[in-house]
Design an enzyme around this catalytic site. Sequence first.
Site, PDB file in Angstrom:
ATOM      1  N   GLY A   1       2.761  -2.523   1.816  1.00  0.00           N
ATOM      2  CA  GLY A   1       1.448  -2.645   2.449  1.00  0.00           C
ATOM      3  C   GLY A   1       0.866  -3.911   2.584  1.00  0.00           C
TER       4      GLY A   1
ATOM      5  N   LEU B   1       5.841   3.253   6.768  1.00  0.00           N
ATOM      6  CA  LEU B   1       5.417   1.932   6.585  1.00  0.00           C
ATOM      7  C   LEU B   1       6.402   1.245   5.579  1.00  0.00           C
ATOM      8  CD1 LEU B   1       3.385  -0.411   7.389  1.00  0.00           C
ATOM      9  CD2 LEU B   1       2.130   0.513   5.570  1.00  0.00           C
ATOM     10  N   ASP B   2       6.990   0.207   5.758  1.00  0.00           N
ATOM     11  CA  ASP B   2       7.730  -0.768   4.828  1.00  0.00           C
ATOM     12  C   ASP B   2       9.020  -0.151   4.315  1.00  0.00           C
ATOM     13  OD1 ASP B   2       5.944  -2.993   5.549  1.00  0.00           O
ATOM     14  OD2 ASP B   2       4.887  -2.192   3.976  1.00  0.00           O
ATOM     15  N   ALA B   3       9.437   1.086   5.058  1.00  0.00           N
ATOM     16  CA  ALA B   3      10.274   1.843   4.633  1.00  0.00           C
ATOM     17  C   ALA B   3      11.362   2.094   5.370  1.00  0.00           C
ATOM     18  CB  ALA B   3       9.702   3.378   4.198  1.00  0.00           C
TER      19      ALA B   3
END
Lengths: 296, 296, 296, 296
Positions: D213, D239-241
Amino acid sequence: MSNSQISSSDGERRFVLTLGCPDRTGIVAALAGFLTGVGGWITEAAYHSDPSTGWFFTRQAVRADSVAMPVEEFRGRFAEVAAMFGPEAEWSVTDSGAEKSVVLLVSKDSHCLTDILSRAERGDFPAQVSAVVGNHRDLEALTTRFGVPFHHVPFPKEGKAEAFAEVQRIVEGYDPNAIVLARFMQILPADLCEAWAGRAINIHHSFLPSFVGARPYHQAFDRGVKLIGATCHYVTADLDAGPIIEQDVSRIDHGYSAADMVSQGRDIETLVLARGVRWHLEHRVLVHDRKTVVFQ
Amino acid sequence: MSNSQISSSDGERRFVLTLGCPDRTGIVAALAGFLTGVGGWITEAAYHSDPSTGWFFTRQAVRADSVAMPVEEFRGRFAEVAAMFGPEAEWSVTDSGAEKSVVLLVSKDSHCLTDILSRAERGDFPAQVSAVVGNHRDLEALTTRFGVPFHHVPFPKEGKAEAFAEVQRIVEGYDPNAIVLARFMQILPADLCEAWAGRAINIHHSFLPSFVGARPYHQAFDRGVKLIGATCHYVTADLDAGPIIEQDVSRIDHGYSAADMVSQGRDIETLVLARGVRWHLEHRVLVHDRKTVVFQ
Amino acid sequence: MSNSQISSSDGERRFVLTLGCPDRTGIVAALAGFLTGVGGWITEAAYHSDPSTGWFFTRQAVRADSVAMPVEEFRGRFAEVAAMFGPEAEWSVTDSGAEKSVVLLVSKDSHCLTDILSRAERGDFPAQVSAVVGNHRDLEALTTRFGVPFHHVPFPKEGKAEAFAEVQRIVEGYDPNAIVLARFMQILPADLCEAWAGRAINIHHSFLPSFVGARPYHQAFDRGVKLIGATCHYVTADLDAGPIIEQDVSRIDHGYSAADMVSQGRDIETLVLARGVRWHLEHRVLVHDRKTVVFQ
Amino acid sequence: MSNSQISSSDGERRFVLTLGCPDRTGIVAALAGFLTGVGGWITEAAYHSDPSTGWFFTRQAVRADSVAMPVEEFRGRFAEVAAMFGPEAEWSVTDSGAEKSVVLLVSKDSHCLTDILSRAERGDFPAQVSAVVGNHRDLEALTTRFGVPFHHVPFPKEGKAEAFAEVQRIVEGYDPNAIVLARFMQILPADLCEAWAGRAINIHHSFLPSFVGARPYHQAFDRGVKLIGATCHYVTADLDAGPIIEQDVSRIDHGYSAADMVSQGRDIETLVLARGVRWHLEHRVLVHDRKTVVFQ
C-alpha cells in the site's frame, strides 16, 4: 539456482548425466530420445551452448525409480549414445544414492573445517568426511570429536616432498570424490595437481585474480579495496589460476585492519567453499579448458 | 562498519561508553571534555542525532591504559557528567576486558548453535557460552562436546509455564549478558520478555515484517518471493515485532521448494544471528522505542 | 552509512569540516570545544583513527544557522585551532549551500553520462553539471538536450598532447569541484593527473586491482570469474592504481559472453560512479597516501 | 542467469518457444524431436518441473536461420505437438526479431521513466517505448525530448473511471507487449487488471509482502528495518499481491530518514523494474497461479 536443492532436499535417488562435447544440431534430441527410451522421468535439465569454444554442455537428472535398471546398465547404454558425440566428448553417469566421500587438508585455521564437518553431521552435505589430514596437530581434537579420523603429516622445510608423498598415500587410501584444501597452507606440487586434477578444490581468500599468493588480506589492506572476497577453484599447477567454481565478496571500509579482514573474511570463505564443494559433488561443475560451467 | 573490528582484533582493553539522551548543543563537547580530562585516548567514536525523536546517541571507546583508574571509578566520574543530560538519559560504561557470557536456548536445529560454539571456541566471539538450554535432548551431545553444560527442560503441552520458570531459573543462574534464542521454537511468555528486556535476542527466519509467526519459509514459498531473509531482533511480548538489530537476504528462484529454502536459509540465519549478538555484546546496539541504533 | 543522507535530503545548510592529521590525545576535545564555542549544532560527526599510519581523520557537519557567522569567518577561526595539529594537518571548511559544479569527460558510452545528467536534473545530485567534453560527437545531442554545453575535442593519434591541452583549458574555465571521467577512453597524461590531483575521478569497469587496463570485461571472460565489478577511484599517473573511493560487483555465470558482461556491467558502473562522485562532492572522502577514508 | 544475454547481445534472430503444462514423461523428448525435425539449432533451453503443482515449464530458443520457415508456420507446426500436452497447456512461439513495444504509465517521479527511455535509446532494451501516459504534466518535457509521445490524462477525484477509460483507450491504441506502471500512483480498477492480465507490470517500492500500500518507505522507517527493497510484479486486482517477477534490496541504517530511503530506494526500484520488464519482454517469465517461473 533452481534445481540444485531439489535433489538434495527430497532425498530421492537420481541418475545424473553430464556431457560436454563439440556442439552440433541433434544432441538434445538424441539425449531426450535416449532418456525417453529408458522411461526416464527428468527432474532437472540444464544446457549451455558456448559460442566462444563451440562446445555444448548439459546436466540432466532422472528419477532412478523411473528407469528400470541399475546405474551400470544405464551408463552402458548411454555410452552407446555418447559415441555419436565424437571422441572429444566427456561424460559421466552417476547415482545420487551412491555414498560420496571427501578428504580435507587443513593447517591451523578451523572455520572451513568446522563448517563442513557440521554440515555433514547434520545431513546437509552430499558426502561424508572420510578423513582430515593436517600439517599441524591444532585441529586434531576438533576433528576427532566428530568421529572423523585425523592424520598428522608434518611438513619440515627439508622434507616437503616426502610429506606430500605421505599425504597422497593417505588421501588415495580413501578414494575420495573430492580433496578439499580447507585453508591448507602448503602449495601442492605439480605431480599431485596432475594426479588430483578435477578433484582437488581450494579456497583462496581473495577475489581472484586479485591478490594471488601469500597474505591476500594484507595485499587488500595495502591496496585499499572496499570489498574483500573469496574464490573456490580447482587446483592446478599454476598457482591460484585453476578454473573458478564460485566467488563472493563482503563489504569492508577504511576502519578494517588486515587482521579485521582476516576475521570478517572467514565467513565468506566458509560459504564459498561449502557451495563450491557441494556443486562439485553433485556433478554440477563441468570443466573445459581453464573455465567452468556451473549448473546450479 | 569501521571500528567494530578494531577492539576485537587487537585485543587491547577498552572502556566503552554509550549514551542516549534528548539532543541539545554541547553534549559532544561535554563528553570530549570529560574524556580529555581523564586522559582518554579515543579509539572509536560514533554519533547519531535523530531528528524524528529529537534524541542523541553516541558510543565511544577509549584505551583502558590511557585512563589511570579502574572502570568503577571511570563510571562514577562519568555519572556526574551524565547527570547534565537529564533524567531520561540512558548510559553505560563497560570494560571490554571483563568476561562476558551468553546462554543459548535451542530446540532441534543445530546450525546457529554450532556456529556460535565454534566462534567462541576459536576466540572469535566476544563472550563465552556459559550454557545451553534445550527443550529436546537432540543437541546435548553436540553441546557437551564443546565442554559447555547442556540443560534439558521438557516443554509438555500442559506445563509450559513450569518449563519456562525452570528455564528462567537456569538462565539467571548464569547472569548472562545475552540470552540467545538460537532457533528455539517456544514463544517466551510476556513476563520473561519483560524480565529479559534488552538481553533476549531471537533469530527469525524471514525478512520481517514479512512472514511473522510459524513456518515463514512455507509462507515465502506460497507467496513466490525471489529472496529469503533472516532477522535478528530483541524479544518483546509482541511476537516478532521487537527492535530489529540486523537483517539480510539470500536469492532463491522458482526451483526452490520450501524445504530447499529451509536448507539455504540456514546460512543466512547463522550469519545474521552471529552479527547481531556480537554487536549487542560489544555495546554497539542502543534501543530507543521500537528501533535500534547500531554503531558498527 | 548513516548520516550521508541527512544533509542531502533535508536541504538545510551545513558547514562541513574535514581534518586529517597525526593522531594524539585531545584532538576530539579541541574540535568539540571549538564547535561548542561558536554555538555549532552538530548534525554529523565521524572519526577514524588509523593505527597503521598513526593518523586521525574526522568529518563534522554543523547547522549553518547555529553558527552566527559567514563561512569565511568560521574557516578563519578554525584555522587557528587547526594550527595546533601540526604542519602536516590537512583540513577544509565548506558551506553545503555553496553551488558545486562538475565537468564530465566522455567518449561514446552514454550510460554514466545520462545517469549523472538525470540525477542533477531531478535535484538528486550535490552539484550541477557545468559542461561535458567528448572526444567524439556521439553524446553531443544527448548532452545538449539537458541544456548542458558540450565541447568536442578530437583526439587524433598524432596530436593527443594538443587535445589534452585543449581539454584542460576548457575544464579549468569552469573551475569544477570534480572532473569525472565517465567512461572516457583516453589516459590522462601525468601533468594533468598532477594538476587535477584529488579532483579527477574515474570509473574503471573491473573490480580493481583485477583487470587493469584495456578491455577488462574481455579479461574477465578469459579468466572465468563469477562476479564482475566496477571501481571508482581518483586518477593518478599510475594507471588504474589511484586511491579507491567505491567498488561493487554483480553476479554473472558461464552463460555470459564478454558482450553480455559489457551490457550487464553498465548498471554497476553507473551506480558505483554516482556514489563515488556524490561522496567526493559532499567532502566525505579524505585521501591519505594511496588510500581513502570514506565517511558515508 | 546464463542465457538471457546471448540473444540480446549477439543480435541474431531467434524463435522462442514457451510451454507450461501438467508434467508427465516424454514432454522433453517430444519437444526435442519436434525441434530436431525442423532443423532447429537450440541456443537456449531451460526447464522446470514443479512438484508442488505437478506442472512442467520450459523455454527454448532456436536460431531462426536454422529453421527454414516463417514464424507463423513454425507456430502452426508446434501447435500440433502442443495438442499432446492437454487442454490446460499454455504455450507461445515468438520471433525475437519482431518489433516489441511498451507503454509507460507515470506520475511525477522520473527515475524509472528516464532509465527505460535511456536504455531503449541506446539499444539496450528489447522494445521501443511507444508512448508515455501521465496523470500530471511533470514528465512531459522529459519524455518528448526522447522523441516519444506523451499523453496527459488528468485524474480528478470525481472522475477516475473516465480517466482510466481514457488511459485504456490510449494504451490499447498502441497494442503494447507490456504496460509498465513506472511509479504510477493510481490503483488500476479491477476491469483494467483483467483486461491487461499478464501484461501490466508494476514496481512497488518495498520488499513485498512487507509494506503493502501507501508510503512503504515511511512504513519501513517506522518499523526500523535494516534493508529497503523493491518488487516488480504483475498487476492483479488484489493490491500489491500479483505474481512477483523480481525483487532486490539495499542496505540502510539508523541514520536514514524516510526521505533518505525514498532517495536511496530510487536506484533499486530502477534496476528491479528494468530487469523485470526485460525478462517479460524476452518471454522469460511464465505465470502459474499466483507465482512466476523466471528463466533468466
